[in-house]
Design a protein around this motif. Sequence first.
Motif, PDB file in Angstrom:
ATOM      1  N   VAL A  12       0.844  -1.188   0.000  1.00 40.35           N
ATOM      2  CA  VAL A  12       0.000   0.000   0.000  1.00 40.35           C
ATOM      3  C   VAL A  12       0.882   1.241   0.000  1.00 40.35           C
ATOM      4  N   GLN A  13       0.367   2.305  -0.546  1.00 44.24           N
ATOM      5  CA  GLN A  13       1.122   3.553  -0.541  1.00 44.24           C
ATOM      6  C   GLN A  13       0.936   4.281   0.783  1.00 44.24           C
ATOM      7  N   ALA A  14       1.914   5.090   1.109  1.00 39.17           N
ATOM      8  CA  ALA A  14       1.843   5.888   2.336  1.00 39.17           C
ATOM      9  C   ALA A  14       0.554   6.703   2.356  1.00 39.17           C
ATOM     10  N   GLY A  15      -0.054   6.750   3.536  1.00 43.02           N
ATOM     11  CA  GLY A  15      -1.324   7.432   3.684  1.00 43.02           C
ATOM     12  C   GLY A  15      -2.517   6.530   3.495  1.00 43.02           C
ATOM     13  N   ALA A  91       6.368  -4.126   7.775  1.00 42.24           N
ATOM     14  CA  ALA A  91       6.775  -5.190   8.679  1.00 42.24           C
ATOM     15  C   ALA A  91       5.945  -6.432   8.403  1.00 42.24           C
ATOM     16  N   VAL A  92       6.402  -7.520   8.981  1.00 40.62           N
ATOM     17  CA  VAL A  92       5.553  -8.703   9.079  1.00 40.62           C
ATOM     18  C   VAL A  92       4.770  -8.563  10.376  1.00 40.62           C
ATOM     19  N   TYR A  93       3.460  -8.684  10.283  1.00 42.13           N
ATOM     20  CA  TYR A  93       2.582  -8.532  11.434  1.00 42.13           C
ATOM     21  C   TYR A  93       2.139  -9.913  11.912  1.00 42.13           C
ATOM     22  N   PHE A  94       2.353 -10.154  13.193  1.00 43.89           N
ATOM     23  CA  PHE A  94       2.040 -11.438  13.801  1.00 43.89           C
ATOM     24  C   PHE A  94       0.889 -11.282  14.787  1.00 43.89           C
ATOM     25  N   CYS A  95      -0.051 -12.164  14.684  1.00 44.11           N
ATOM     26  CA  CYS A  95      -1.151 -12.236  15.632  1.00 44.11           C
ATOM     27  C   CYS A  95      -0.732 -13.144  16.785  1.00 44.11           C
ATOM     28  N   TYR A  96      -1.151 -12.801  17.996  1.00 45.95           N
ATOM     29  CA  TYR A  96      -0.878 -13.678  19.129  1.00 45.95           C
ATOM     30  C   TYR A  96      -2.097 -13.745  20.037  1.00 45.95           C
ATOM     31  N   ALA A  97      -2.147 -14.798  20.817  1.00 45.97           N
ATOM     32  CA  ALA A  97      -3.218 -14.983  21.788  1.00 45.97           C
ATOM     33  C   ALA A  97      -2.633 -15.536  23.071  1.00 45.97           C
ATOM     34  N   VAL A  98      -3.120 -15.036  24.194  1.00 48.80           N
ATOM     35  CA  VAL A  98      -2.631 -15.460  25.501  1.00 48.80           C
ATOM     36  C   VAL A  98      -3.774 -16.140  26.247  1.00 48.80           C
ATOM     37  N   LEU A  99      -3.488 -17.372  26.681  1.00 45.44           N
ATOM     38  CA  LEU A  99      -4.483 -18.107  27.450  1.00 45.44           C
ATOM     39  C   LEU A  99      -4.189 -18.036  28.949  1.00 45.44           C
ATOM     40  N   GLY A 100      -2.933 -17.830  29.298  1.00 47.55           N
ATOM     41  CA  GLY A 100      -2.523 -17.766  30.681  1.00 47.55           C
ATOM     42  C   GLY A 100      -1.018 -17.636  30.746  1.00 47.55           C
ATOM     43  N   PRO A 101      -0.458 -17.630  31.960  1.00 46.28           N
ATOM     44  CA  PRO A 101       1.001 -17.504  32.103  1.00 46.28           C
ATOM     45  C   PRO A 101       1.730 -18.590  31.326  1.00 46.28           C
ATOM     46  N   GLY A 102       2.591 -18.179  30.438  1.00 47.79           N
ATOM     47  CA  GLY A 102       3.349 -19.141  29.659  1.00 47.79           C
ATOM     48  C   GLY A 102       2.555 -19.864  28.596  1.00 47.79           C
ATOM     49  N   MET A 103       1.335 -19.433  28.368  1.00 53.48           N
ATOM     50  CA  MET A 103       0.476 -20.091  27.364  1.00 53.48           C
ATOM     51  C   MET A 103       0.093 -19.085  26.300  1.00 53.48           C
ATOM     52  N   ASP A 104       1.021 -18.837  25.387  1.00 49.94           N
ATOM     53  CA  ASP A 104       0.747 -17.916  24.295  1.00 49.94           C
ATOM     54  C   ASP A 104       0.953 -18.619  22.968  1.00 49.94           C
ATOM     55  N   TYR A 105       0.177 -18.202  22.000  1.00 51.63           N
ATOM     56  CA  TYR A 105       0.192 -18.810  20.678  1.00 51.63           C
ATOM     57  C   TYR A 105       0.377 -17.715  19.630  1.00 51.63           C
ATOM     58  N   TRP A 106       0.971 -18.103  18.509  1.00 50.48           N
ATOM     59  CA  TRP A 106       1.322 -17.145  17.479  1.00 50.48           C
ATOM     60  C   TRP A 106       0.891 -17.639  16.111  1.00 50.48           C
ATOM     61  N   GLY A 107       0.545 -16.678  15.252  1.00 47.71           N
ATOM     62  CA  GLY A 107       0.332 -16.991  13.860  1.00 47.71           C
ATOM     63  C   GLY A 107       1.648 -16.913  13.109  1.00 47.71           C
ATOM     64  N   LYS A 108       1.595 -17.186  11.810  1.00 51.85           N
ATOM     65  CA  LYS A 108       2.809 -17.208  10.998  1.00 51.85           C
ATOM     66  C   LYS A 108       3.158 -15.843  10.420  1.00 51.85           C
ATOM     67  N   GLY A 109       2.238 -14.908  10.510  1.00 52.22           N
ATOM     68  CA  GLY A 109       2.525 -13.556  10.068  1.00 52.22           C
ATOM     69  C   GLY A 109       1.958 -13.214   8.709  1.00 52.22           C
ATOM     70  N   THR A 110       1.760 -11.917   8.507  1.00 53.01           N
ATOM     71  CA  THR A 110       1.310 -11.413   7.215  1.00 53.01           C
ATOM     72  C   THR A 110       2.098 -10.130   6.928  1.00 53.01           C
ATOM     73  N   LEU A 111       2.536  -9.991   5.679  1.00 58.75           N
ATOM     74  CA  LEU A 111       3.453  -8.911   5.322  1.00 58.75           C
ATOM     75  C   LEU A 111       2.684  -7.656   4.911  1.00 58.75           C
ATOM     76  N   VAL A 112       3.075  -6.555   5.520  1.00 52.70           N
ATOM     77  CA  VAL A 112       2.557  -5.240   5.141  1.00 52.70           C
ATOM     78  C   VAL A 112       3.726  -4.422   4.613  1.00 52.70           C
ATOM     79  N   THR A 113       3.576  -3.914   3.407  1.00 56.77           N
ATOM     80  CA  THR A 113       4.609  -3.084   2.807  1.00 56.77           C
ATOM     81  C   THR A 113       3.998  -1.735   2.455  1.00 56.77           C
ATOM     82  N   VAL A 114       4.616  -0.686   2.988  1.00 57.98           N
ATOM     83  CA  VAL A 114       4.121   0.670   2.741  1.00 57.98           C
ATOM     84  C   VAL A 114       5.180   1.431   1.946  1.00 57.98           C
ATOM     85  N   SER A 115       4.811   1.872   0.769  1.00 58.20           N
ATOM     86  CA  SER A 115       5.760   2.602  -0.070  1.00 58.20           C
ATOM     87  C   SER A 115       5.624   4.100   0.169  1.00 58.20           C
ATOM     88  N   SER A 116       6.737   4.785   0.005  1.00 55.69           N
ATOM     89  CA  SER A 116       6.733   6.249   0.223  1.00 55.69           C
ATOM     90  C   SER A 116       6.341   6.996  -1.040  1.00 55.69           C
TER      91      SER A 116
END
Length: 116
Positions: A12-15, A91-116
């Motif tokens: 996506v372009q800036a803005g 950046a690569v944007y990662f989703c995460y979820a927390v179920l409790g102490p030491g119990m967090d899960y992550w997605g594999k990420g999705t790339l966002v590119t912003v051009s100037s």
Amino acid sequence: QVHLEESGGAFVQAGGSLRLSCAASGSTFSINAMGWYRQGPGKQRELVATVHSDSSTIFADSVKGRFTISRNSAKNTMYLQMNNLKPEDTAVYFCYAVLGPGMDYWGKGTLVTVSS
């Protein structure tokens, strides 16, 4: 366990704007908080935003006023609405979820590119 899958990353372009989605499956009833981290080129992973089960939110200073986070529990999906995007949001944007102490899960990420 919880499985997370991100979508919505694009060039996506800036803005411009994008909405990222994170679909959760598995033990979603146990999720206490969900959010997004990002990792830009040559940078460390940083917290972008978090939404707690009570709907309270936290944002990085760099995205305050531009990004919003929401969660649709009925659809087990979380969203990150990103407006007025800047090249430094690339950046690569990662989703995460927390179920409790030491119990967090992550997605594999999705790339966002912003051009100037």
